[in-house]
Write an enzyme that holds these catalytic residues in place. Structure first.
Site, PDB file in Angstrom:
ATOM      1  N   GLU A  28       0.887  -1.166   0.000  1.00  0.00           N
ATOM      2  CA  GLU A  28       0.000   0.000   0.000  1.00  0.00           C
ATOM      3  C   GLU A  28       0.919   1.209   0.000  1.00  0.00           C
ATOM      4  O   GLU A  28       1.643   1.447   0.960  1.00  0.00           O
ATOM      5  CB  GLU A  28      -0.881  -0.022   1.252  1.00  0.00           C
ATOM      6  CG  GLU A  28      -1.922   1.071   1.269  1.00  0.00           C
ATOM      7  CD  GLU A  28      -2.839   0.936   2.474  1.00  0.00           C
ATOM      8  OE1 GLU A  28      -2.424   1.350   3.577  1.00  0.00           O
ATOM      9  OE2 GLU A  28      -3.956   0.406   2.301  1.00  0.00           O
ATOM     10  N   ASP A  48      -0.305  15.276  -8.529  1.00  0.00           N
ATOM     11  CA  ASP A  48       0.773  14.293  -8.635  1.00  0.00           C
ATOM     12  C   ASP A  48       1.685  14.693  -9.782  1.00  0.00           C
ATOM     13  O   ASP A  48       1.206  15.124 -10.840  1.00  0.00           O
ATOM     14  CB  ASP A  48       0.225  12.895  -8.937  1.00  0.00           C
ATOM     15  CG  ASP A  48      -0.439  12.229  -7.743  1.00  0.00           C
ATOM     16  OD1 ASP A  48      -0.368  12.780  -6.630  1.00  0.00           O
ATOM     17  OD2 ASP A  48      -1.032  11.155  -7.933  1.00  0.00           O
ATOM     18  N   ASN A  49       3.000  14.553  -9.583  1.00  0.00           N
ATOM     19  CA  ASN A  49       3.994  14.876 -10.611  1.00  0.00           C
ATOM     20  C   ASN A  49       4.948  13.706 -10.757  1.00  0.00           C
ATOM     21  O   ASN A  49       5.177  12.964  -9.801  1.00  0.00           O
ATOM     22  CB  ASN A  49       4.803  16.122 -10.219  1.00  0.00           C
ATOM     23  CG  ASN A  49       3.932  17.348 -10.059  1.00  0.00           C
ATOM     24  OD1 ASN A  49       3.047  17.609 -10.851  1.00  0.00           O
ATOM     25  ND2 ASN A  49       4.179  18.096  -9.006  1.00  0.00           N
ATOM     26  N   ARG A  59      18.116  18.067  -9.457  1.00  0.00           N
ATOM     27  CA  ARG A  59      16.966  18.969  -9.553  1.00  0.00           C
ATOM     28  C   ARG A  59      16.760  19.603  -8.182  1.00  0.00           C
ATOM     29  O   ARG A  59      16.545  18.919  -7.206  1.00  0.00           O
ATOM     30  CB  ARG A  59      15.714  18.215  -9.992  1.00  0.00           C
ATOM     31  CG  ARG A  59      15.830  17.603 -11.382  1.00  0.00           C
ATOM     32  CD  ARG A  59      14.532  16.879 -11.758  1.00  0.00           C
ATOM     33  NE  ARG A  59      14.634  16.186 -13.012  1.00  0.00           N
ATOM     34  CZ  ARG A  59      14.179  16.649 -14.174  1.00  0.00           C
ATOM     35  NH1 ARG A  59      13.602  17.832 -14.237  1.00  0.00           N
ATOM     36  NH2 ARG A  59      14.300  15.927 -15.266  1.00  0.00           N
ATOM     37  N   HIS A  62      14.198  23.430  -4.626  1.00  0.00           N
ATOM     38  CA  HIS A  62      13.018  24.203  -4.992  1.00  0.00           C
ATOM     39  C   HIS A  62      11.989  24.247  -3.872  1.00  0.00           C
ATOM     40  O   HIS A  62      11.929  23.347  -3.051  1.00  0.00           O
ATOM     41  CB  HIS A  62      12.332  23.582  -6.222  1.00  0.00           C
ATOM     42  CG  HIS A  62      13.228  23.437  -7.402  1.00  0.00           C
ATOM     43  ND1 HIS A  62      13.178  22.339  -8.215  1.00  0.00           N
ATOM     44  CD2 HIS A  62      14.201  24.232  -7.908  1.00  0.00           C
ATOM     45  CE1 HIS A  62      14.070  22.459  -9.185  1.00  0.00           C
ATOM     46  NE2 HIS A  62      14.714  23.602  -9.012  1.00  0.00           N
ATOM     47  N   LYS A  72       5.213  17.881   0.147  1.00  0.00           N
ATOM     48  CA  LYS A  72       5.402  16.857  -0.874  1.00  0.00           C
ATOM     49  C   LYS A  72       5.618  15.497  -0.215  1.00  0.00           C
ATOM     50  O   LYS A  72       6.279  15.393   0.814  1.00  0.00           O
ATOM     51  CB  LYS A  72       6.631  17.171  -1.735  1.00  0.00           C
ATOM     52  CG  LYS A  72       6.520  18.462  -2.522  1.00  0.00           C
ATOM     53  CD  LYS A  72       7.811  18.747  -3.263  1.00  0.00           C
ATOM     54  CE  LYS A  72       7.703  20.063  -4.024  1.00  0.00           C
ATOM     55  NZ  LYS A  72       8.975  20.414  -4.664  1.00  0.00           N
ATOM     56  N   HIS A 119      13.426  21.527  -1.475  1.00  0.00           N
ATOM     57  CA  HIS A 119      13.554  20.113  -1.801  1.00  0.00           C
ATOM     58  C   HIS A 119      14.343  19.932  -3.089  1.00  0.00           C
ATOM     59  O   HIS A 119      14.227  20.732  -4.016  1.00  0.00           O
ATOM     60  CB  HIS A 119      12.148  19.496  -1.978  1.00  0.00           C
ATOM     61  CG  HIS A 119      12.198  18.103  -2.482  1.00  0.00           C
ATOM     62  ND1 HIS A 119      11.970  17.779  -3.802  1.00  0.00           N
ATOM     63  CD2 HIS A 119      12.478  16.931  -1.854  1.00  0.00           C
ATOM     64  CE1 HIS A 119      12.099  16.479  -3.957  1.00  0.00           C
ATOM     65  NE2 HIS A 119      12.411  15.944  -2.787  1.00  0.00           N
ATOM     66  N   TYR A 132       5.929  12.318  -7.136  1.00  0.00           N
ATOM     67  CA  TYR A 132       5.582  13.008  -5.894  1.00  0.00           C
ATOM     68  C   TYR A 132       4.192  13.605  -5.920  1.00  0.00           C
ATOM     69  O   TYR A 132       3.671  13.993  -6.949  1.00  0.00           O
ATOM     70  CB  TYR A 132       6.618  14.058  -5.523  1.00  0.00           C
ATOM     71  CG  TYR A 132       6.911  15.135  -6.533  1.00  0.00           C
ATOM     72  CD1 TYR A 132       6.434  16.433  -6.364  1.00  0.00           C
ATOM     73  CD2 TYR A 132       7.700  14.880  -7.646  1.00  0.00           C
ATOM     74  CE1 TYR A 132       6.732  17.433  -7.269  1.00  0.00           C
ATOM     75  CE2 TYR A 132       8.003  15.866  -8.553  1.00  0.00           C
ATOM     76  CZ  TYR A 132       7.514  17.153  -8.364  1.00  0.00           C
ATOM     77  OH  TYR A 132       7.807  18.142  -9.274  1.00  0.00           O
ATOM     78  N   GLU A 143       7.513  30.615  -7.182  1.00  0.00           N
ATOM     79  CA  GLU A 143       8.696  29.762  -7.186  1.00  0.00           C
ATOM     80  C   GLU A 143       9.792  30.352  -6.318  1.00  0.00           C
ATOM     81  O   GLU A 143      10.041  31.548  -6.343  1.00  0.00           O
ATOM     82  CB  GLU A 143       9.277  29.643  -8.601  1.00  0.00           C
ATOM     83  CG  GLU A 143       8.565  28.735  -9.517  1.00  0.00           C
ATOM     84  CD  GLU A 143       9.266  28.632 -10.878  1.00  0.00           C
ATOM     85  OE1 GLU A 143      10.147  29.453 -11.196  1.00  0.00           O
ATOM     86  OE2 GLU A 143       8.916  27.712 -11.616  1.00  0.00           O
ATOM     87  N   ASP A 170      18.570  26.350 -12.409  1.00  0.00           N
ATOM     88  CA  ASP A 170      19.022  25.934 -11.085  1.00  0.00           C
ATOM     89  C   ASP A 170      20.460  26.361 -10.792  1.00  0.00           C
ATOM     90  O   ASP A 170      20.833  26.509  -9.638  1.00  0.00           O
ATOM     91  CB  ASP A 170      18.890  24.423 -10.909  1.00  0.00           C
ATOM     92  CG  ASP A 170      17.444  23.977 -10.723  1.00  0.00           C
ATOM     93  OD1 ASP A 170      16.557  24.845 -10.631  1.00  0.00           O
ATOM     94  OD2 ASP A 170      17.208  22.755 -10.663  1.00  0.00           O
TER      95      ASP A 170
END
Length: 183
Positions: A28, A48-49, A59, A62, A72, A119, A132, A143, A170
Site C-alpha cells: 500500500e 501528482d507529478n 533537480r 526548490h 510533498k 527540496h 511526488y 517559485e 538551477d
C-alpha cells in the site's frame, strides 16, 4: 507503514510494509488515514507529478512561497536518488539544516517534506523515475529556490560538481541568505 521522524521536525521517512511471494510483491503506497495519523497532521494532496532523469541530474533545491507553499510526499518508482530537504522556516531551530535519504525503486521508501522546506534530488542510478504528491497547486510567481552548493547548508551530494547535470535555471539560484522567504 512505518513513519520515522527525522531531525527536521515534520519531515518523515516512510517505510511501507511489502508483502512478497513468488509472483512479486504488493504494498500500500498511500492511505490517507494512515498517512495523517503517521505525520500527525491533515494533508490534502491535490497534484501528482512525475519526472524521468539520467545519472548525475540534480533537480533543486526548490520550493513554493506564501499561500502557494507545498508539502510533498516523494518516492522513486525506478532507479535510485539521494533526496534532500532543507529547513527554510525562518523561526525554526533547524533553519538551514538538511536531511537526506536514499530513495529507490528497490527500498520503496518515501519521504514526506512539509511546507517550509526546500527540496531537491540527485539521480545516482543510470536513470530514475521520480514521483511526488503535492498538497498545493504549482504557481510560477511563487517559485523559490536555493543553490545546490550553498556553503552554509553544505549538502553532501556525494558527487563531484563536474559530474552534475543541472538546469541553467538551477545553476543561478541564490544562496539561502538571499532566497525568497517561504512565508
Amino acid at each position: 507503514m512505518k513513519f520515522i521522524e527525522t531531525k527536521l521536525k515534520g519531515c518523515f521517512i516512510l517505510e511501507p510494509k511489502i508483502i512478497k511471494d513468488e509472483r512479486g510483491y504488493f504494498m500500500e503506497s498511500f492511505n490517507e488515514k494512515t498517512f495523517q495519523e503517521g505525520v500527525g497532521q491533515h494533508v490534502n494532496f491535490v497534484q501528482d507529478n512525475q519526472s524521468f532523469s539520467s545519472k548525475g541530474v540534480l533537480r533543486g533545491l526548490h520550493y513554493q512561497t506564501g499561500e502557494h507553499a507545498q508539502a510533498k510526499l516523494v518516492r522513486v518508482l525506478q532507479g535510485e536518488v539521494l533526496d534532500v530537504a532543507v529547513d527554510i522556516r525562518p523561526d525554526s531551530p533547524t533553519y538551514g539544516q538538511y536531511e537526506s535519504v536514499l530513495l529507490s525503486g528497490e527500498n520503496q521508501r518515501q519521504f514526506f517534506v512539509p511546507r517550509g522546506f526546500a527540496h531537491g534530488f540527485l539521480v545516482l542510478s543510470e536513470t530514475a523515475t521520480f514521483f511526488y504528491k503535492c498538497d498545493n497547486f504549482y504557481n510560477k510567481e511563487s517559485e523559490g529556490g536555493v543553490i545546490f552548493n550553498d556553503p552554509t547548508i553544505n549538502v553532501n551530494w556525494n558527487f563531484s560538481e563536474e559530474e552534475l547535470i543541472i538546469s541553467e535555471k538551477d545553476k543561478v539560484l541564490p544562496k539561502l541568505e538571499n532566497a525568497k522567504k517561504v512565508w
